[in-house]
Design a protein around this motif. Structure first.
Motif, PDB file in Angstrom:
ATOM      1  N   GLN A  79      13.529   4.678  55.852  1.00 37.46           N
ATOM      2  CA  GLN A  79      14.269   5.809  56.387  1.00 37.46           C
ATOM      3  C   GLN A  79      14.592   6.863  55.331  1.00 37.46           C
ATOM      4  N   GLY A  80      14.555   6.476  54.066  1.00 35.97           N
ATOM      5  CA  GLY A  80      14.952   7.388  53.004  1.00 35.97           C
ATOM      6  C   GLY A  80      13.829   8.306  52.558  1.00 35.97           C
ATOM      7  N   PRO A  81      14.081   9.134  51.547  1.00 32.01           N
ATOM      8  CA  PRO A  81      13.068  10.052  51.035  1.00 32.01           C
ATOM      9  C   PRO A  81      11.950   9.312  50.319  1.00 32.01           C
ATOM     10  N   THR A  82      10.783   9.953  50.237  1.00 32.03           N
ATOM     11  CA  THR A  82       9.640   9.421  49.512  1.00 32.03           C
ATOM     12  C   THR A  82       9.408  10.284  48.277  1.00 32.03           C
ATOM     13  N   VAL A  83       8.451   9.889  47.467  1.00 32.86           N
ATOM     14  CA  VAL A  83       8.124  10.698  46.293  1.00 32.86           C
ATOM     15  C   VAL A  83       7.706  12.098  46.705  1.00 32.86           C
ATOM     16  N   TRP A  84       7.016  12.204  47.855  1.00 34.03           N
ATOM     17  CA  TRP A  84       6.520  13.513  48.292  1.00 34.03           C
ATOM     18  C   TRP A  84       7.660  14.387  48.799  1.00 34.03           C
ATOM     19  N   SER A  85       8.554  13.814  49.584  1.00 36.52           N
ATOM     20  CA  SER A  85       9.674  14.612  50.090  1.00 36.52           C
ATOM     21  C   SER A  85      10.653  14.959  48.975  1.00 36.52           C
ATOM     22  N   GLU A  86      10.857  14.034  48.034  1.00 39.75           N
ATOM     23  CA  GLU A  86      11.799  14.280  46.953  1.00 39.75           C
ATOM     24  C   GLU A  86      11.325  15.384  46.024  1.00 39.75           C
ATOM     25  N   PHE A  87      10.066  15.337  45.627  1.00 47.91           N
ATOM     26  CA  PHE A  87       9.578  16.383  44.733  1.00 47.91           C
ATOM     27  C   PHE A  87       9.333  17.693  45.475  1.00 47.91           C
ATOM     28  N   GLY A  88       9.114  17.614  46.769  1.00 48.10           N
ATOM     29  CA  GLY A  88       9.104  18.842  47.564  1.00 48.10           C
ATOM     30  C   GLY A  88      10.477  19.491  47.588  1.00 48.10           C
ATOM     31  N   ARG A  89      11.503  18.649  47.690  1.00 47.78           N
ATOM     32  CA  ARG A  89      12.880  19.167  47.665  1.00 47.78           C
ATOM     33  C   ARG A  89      13.199  19.795  46.312  1.00 47.78           C
ATOM     34  N   LEU A  90      12.810  19.127  45.231  1.00 48.85           N
ATOM     35  CA  LEU A  90      13.066  19.664  43.897  1.00 48.85           C
ATOM     36  C   LEU A  90      12.323  20.985  43.684  1.00 48.85           C
ATOM     37  N   ALA A  91      11.107  21.056  44.192  1.00 47.90           N
ATOM     38  CA  ALA A  91      10.335  22.301  44.067  1.00 47.90           C
ATOM     39  C   ALA A  91      11.023  23.439  44.794  1.00 47.90           C
ATOM     40  N   GLU A  92      11.561  23.134  45.961  1.00 49.02           N
ATOM     41  CA  GLU A  92      12.279  24.157  46.736  1.00 49.02           C
ATOM     42  C   GLU A  92      13.564  24.565  46.012  1.00 49.02           C
ATOM     43  N   GLU A  93      14.238  23.615  45.423  1.00 45.71           N
ATOM     44  CA  GLU A  93      15.521  23.892  44.781  1.00 45.71           C
ATOM     45  C   GLU A  93      15.367  24.668  43.475  1.00 45.71           C
TER      46      GLU A  93
ATOM     47  N   GLY B 272      12.295  25.992  42.209  1.00 47.24           N
ATOM     48  CA  GLY B 272      11.185  26.926  42.132  1.00 47.24           C
ATOM     49  C   GLY B 272      10.079  26.373  41.249  1.00 47.24           C
ATOM     50  N   VAL B 273       8.842  26.654  41.632  1.00 46.59           N
ATOM     51  CA  VAL B 273       7.692  26.118  40.916  1.00 46.59           C
ATOM     52  C   VAL B 273       6.760  27.249  40.517  1.00 46.59           C
TER      53      VAL B 273
ATOM     54  N   ILE C 274       7.047  23.098  36.505  1.00 42.36           N
ATOM     55  CA  ILE C 274       5.743  22.462  36.703  1.00 42.36           C
ATOM     56  C   ILE C 274       5.924  21.238  37.598  1.00 42.36           C
ATOM     57  N   LEU C 275       5.155  21.173  38.665  1.00 40.37           N
ATOM     58  CA  LEU C 275       5.238  20.031  39.574  1.00 40.37           C
ATOM     59  C   LEU C 275       4.092  19.064  39.294  1.00 40.37           C
ATOM     60  N   CYS C 276       4.432  17.869  38.833  1.00 42.44           N
ATOM     61  CA  CYS C 276       3.493  16.767  38.659  1.00 42.44           C
ATOM     62  C   CYS C 276       4.047  15.567  39.440  1.00 42.44           C
ATOM     63  N   ILE C 277       3.273  14.519  39.549  1.00 42.47           N
ATOM     64  CA  ILE C 277       3.671  13.353  40.344  1.00 42.47           C
ATOM     65  C   ILE C 277       3.802  12.129  39.437  1.00 42.47           C
ATOM     66  N   PRO C 278       4.940  11.433  39.487  1.00 40.75           N
ATOM     67  CA  PRO C 278       5.092  10.204  38.697  1.00 40.75           C
ATOM     68  C   PRO C 278       4.115   9.131  39.160  1.00 40.75           C
TER      69      PRO C 278
END
Length: 517
Positions: free
Chosen positions: A54-68, A70-71, A449-453
Motif C-alpha cells: 500500500q505504501g510508496p515505491t521507488v518510482w513513486s518516491e523519486f517521482g515525488r522528490l523530482a516534483e518537489e 525540480g530536475v 539529477i534523477l538516478c535510481i538506487p
C-alpha cells in the motif's frame, strides 16, 4: 399535500407492523452493512499474493522528490526522451488511413505483424517459425511475461531469476502463485587488490544455479542484455544455463526477455572461427537462447517494439516459441484483452520492414541505433568518472541496453550527508535508505539529477547484507541536452556546439567534480 404525507406515514407504520420492525432501523442497518463491506478484509487472491503493498515505491518516491525539488537531468526511468524515427511515425500515420485498421484484429496477433515477426525470427533462430501457431502479440513485453507465467506456474512452483533483477519480475511471479528463487550474479572487480574502487563484471556462478534449481523449478527468467546491470550473458554462461536446466529441472521453461537485443553496444568477442554460438545473423552480439541445442522446445522468447523504436508508449510486445507453449498464451489472450491495438500493430509491421533499409548514413536503422547509444554512453561515462563513479570498461565487458550500473567511489560516498544513510524511509526496501538510496536522494535534492538506487533490484535479504550499497542505475537513453545538463551538475562541462547536438561528434571538458567541490 397533507393527505399524501398522512398516507405515506400510515403505509410505513402498517408495513412496520406486518414485518415486526421499524423501517428507520432497517435503513440504518443497511447503511451500517454497506459501511462494513467497504472496510472489510475481503481481498481477492491476486491482491493477497502481493501482500501489503500500500505504501510508496521507488518510482513513486523519486517521482515525488523530482516534483518537489525540480530536475535538470532525468537519468532515472528507462524510456528515451526523443521521438521515434521518422519512418515509424510515418508508418503510424499511414496506418490510420485504412478503415479496417480501426477495428478489432485477430486476438493472437494482427496477421500482417505476426507474419513479419515470424519471418524475422526464422532468421534469428535459424529455423522456420510459424506465424499463426508460434507467435503471440501482447500489450508490451510486460504482458508477454505475465501471460507466460500464468500459463506455466501453479501455487507452490518456483521460478528462478538472476539477481539483481528487473523489479517487475518478482510480483509477476507472485501473481501467478509462484515463489521467486534468487540466484545472485557475482560482481568481480577488475582489480580487487587495488585500494581504488574499480568497475567489474557480473558473473553467473554455475554452482550457485545448480544449488537453487530443483524439480519444483517450473520457469527460469533470463534477461540479456540485462536490466539493471547492462550485462550481456556470454555464450558459455547461456550454455551452462541450458545444461543445468536440462539435467536438473525437466519441466522448467526458460523465459528469455530480450527487449534490448538491438542495443548491444559492446558485443562479446568472437571465437577463433569468428562465430558466437547462437548469435543472430541480423542482431550483432545478441545470442538467442532458444537457438541453443535442445532449447527451442522449452523456451518462450519475449521482446517488444518500445526500446528498439524509442516508442515505449506503443505497447506492443510478443512471445515466440513452440506451439505447445505459445498455444496456451493464445488461449488466455481473448480473456485479458481482446486484442492489442490493431492500428499500432499495423504501424509496427510497416516499421519493421523499413528499419532494414539504409538510415541516416548507416546500413540500417539498427546500425544507426547502436552507434547512437555507443556515443551517448561514452558521453555520460566521461562525466560519471569525473564525478567519482567507477564504470564498466566497455572495451572488455560485453554490455547492452541503455543503463550504466555505476559503482560509488570512496570519495563520492564521503559527500553523502550522514543523516541520509540508513535513515527510515517507507519507500526503501525494508524501510531503510541505505547508501545507494541516500546518494540518489542527495543527487536529486542538491544537484537536480534523477538516478535510481540499486536496492529495489535486489532481494530484501541481499540488500540488507549490503550487496546493493555501492551501485546506482543511470539511464543514458536521453537527449544530448539532458546529458549535457547532467554532466554540468556532476561537474563536467561538455564542450559541444549547439548545432552539433544530436550528431556523432562531441568533446568533454572537465570542470571541478562533485568530489572536488
Amino acid at each position: 399535500m397533507k393527505a399524501t404525507v398522512f398516507f405515506f406515514l400510515l403505509l410505513k407504520d402498517s408495513l412496520a407492523f406486518l414485518w415486526g420492525t421499524d423501517l428507520n432501523v432497517v435503513s440504518t442497518k443497511r447503511t451500517l452493512s454497506s459501511t462494513f463491506s467497504s472496510t472489510s478484509n475481503n481481498v481477492g487472491e491476486a491482491t493477497g499474493r502481493l501482500g501489503t503493498m500500500q505504501g510508496p515505491t521507488v518510482w513513486s518516491e523519486f517521482g515525488r522528490l523530482a516534483e518537489e525539488y525540480g530536475v535538470d537531468a532525468n537519468l532515472g526511468q528507462g524510456f528515451p526522451d526523443w521521438s521515434p524515427p521518422q519512418f515509424a511515425v510515418d508508418s503510424l500515420v499511414e496506418a490510420t488511413k485504412s478503415a479496417q485498421i480501426h477495428q478489432y484484429t485477430r486476438p493472437a496477433g494482427h496477421p500482417k505483424l505476426v507474419k513479419e515477426l515470424a519471418k524475422r525470427y526464422s532468421i534469428h533462430l535459424d529455423r522456420d517459425v510459424d506465424p499463426m501457431s508460434e507467435v503471440a502479440v501482447t500489450v508490451g513485453a510486460s504482458q508477454a511475461l505475465y501471460l507466460s507465467l500464468q500459463t506455466l506456474i501453479k501455487p507452490g512452483d518456483e521460478v528462478i531469476i538472476f539477481e539483481p533483477f528487473f523489479d517487475l519480475y518478482v510480483n509477476q511471479i507472485k501473481l501467478a502463485g509462484g515463489t521467486p528463487v534468487y540466484v545472485p550474479l557475482r560482481f568481480v572487480p577488475y582489480d580487487a587488490s587495488s585500494s581504488t574502487i574499480t568497475g567489474g563484471d557480473w558473473i553467473l556462478d554455475k554452482e550457485a544455479l545448480i544449488q537453487k534449481i530443483s524439480p519444483k523449478t517450473k520457469a527460469l527468467v533470463l534477461n540479456s542484455p540485462h536490466n539493471p546491470t547492462g550485462k550481456v550473458f556470454t555464450a558459455s554462461e547461456m550454455d551452462s544455463i541450458a545444461e543445468v536446466v536440462g539435467f536438473n529441472a525437466p519441466e522448467c521453461v526458460v523465459i528469455s526477455d530480450e527487449v534490448y537485443k538491438y542495443i548491444v553496444h559492446s558485443p562479446p568477442e568472437r571465437d577463433s572461427t569468428g562465430l558466437r554460438l547462437g548469435e543472430s545473423p541480423i542482431c550483432d552480439g545478441h545470442i538467442q537462447f532458444a537457438s541453443l541445442p535442445g532449447m527451442w522446445d522449452r523456451t518462450i522468447t519475449i521482446s517488444s517494439a518500445g526500446k528498439t523504436f524509442s516508442a515505449t508508449g506503443w505497447q506492443v510486445g510478443w512471445c515466440i516459441g513452440p506451439s505447445h507453449l505459445v498455444g496456451r498464451i493464445h488461449q488466455l489472450l481473448p480473456y485479458v484483452q481482446f486484442c492489442t491495438s490493431t492500428l499500432v500493430q499495423e504501424a509496427l509491421a510497416l516499421s519493421l520492414q523499413r528499419a532494414d533499409l539504409p538510415y541516416e548514413g548507416f546500413n540500417s536503422y539498427y546500425h544507426y541505433l547502436k552507434a547512437k547509444y555507443v556515443r551517448k554512453r561514452d558521453l555520460l561515462v566521461s562525466a560519471l568518472e569525473k564525478a567519482g563513479f567507477a564504470i564498466p570498461n566497455y572495451d572488455r565487458t560485453p554490455s547492452g541496453g541503455f543503463f550504466i550500473f555505476a559503482r560509488i567511489g570512496k570519495e563520492l560516498s564521503k559527500q553523502i550527508p550522514k543523516e541520509l544513510i540508513n535513515a527510515p524511509n517507507i519507500a526503501a526496501p525494508a524501510g531503510v535508505a541505505r547508501q545507494d538510496w541516500a546518494l540518489c536522494q542527495w543527487l536529486i535534492e542538491e544537484k537536480g539529477i534523477l538516478c535510481i538506487p540499486s536496492s529495489p533490484f535486489f532481494s530484501l535479504e541481499r540488500a540488507a547484507e549490503g550487496a546493493s550499497d555501492d551501485f546506482i542505475r543511470i539511464a543514458f537513453c536521453k537527449t544530448d541536452e539532458t546529458i549535457v545538463a547532467a554532466a554540468r551538475a556532476f561537474g563536467s562541462e561538455l564542450n559541444i556546439a549547439e548545432e552539433n547536438v544530436g550528431e556523432f561528434s562531441i568533446h568533454v571538458e572537465s570542470k571541478p567534480s562533485i568530489q572536488e567541490k
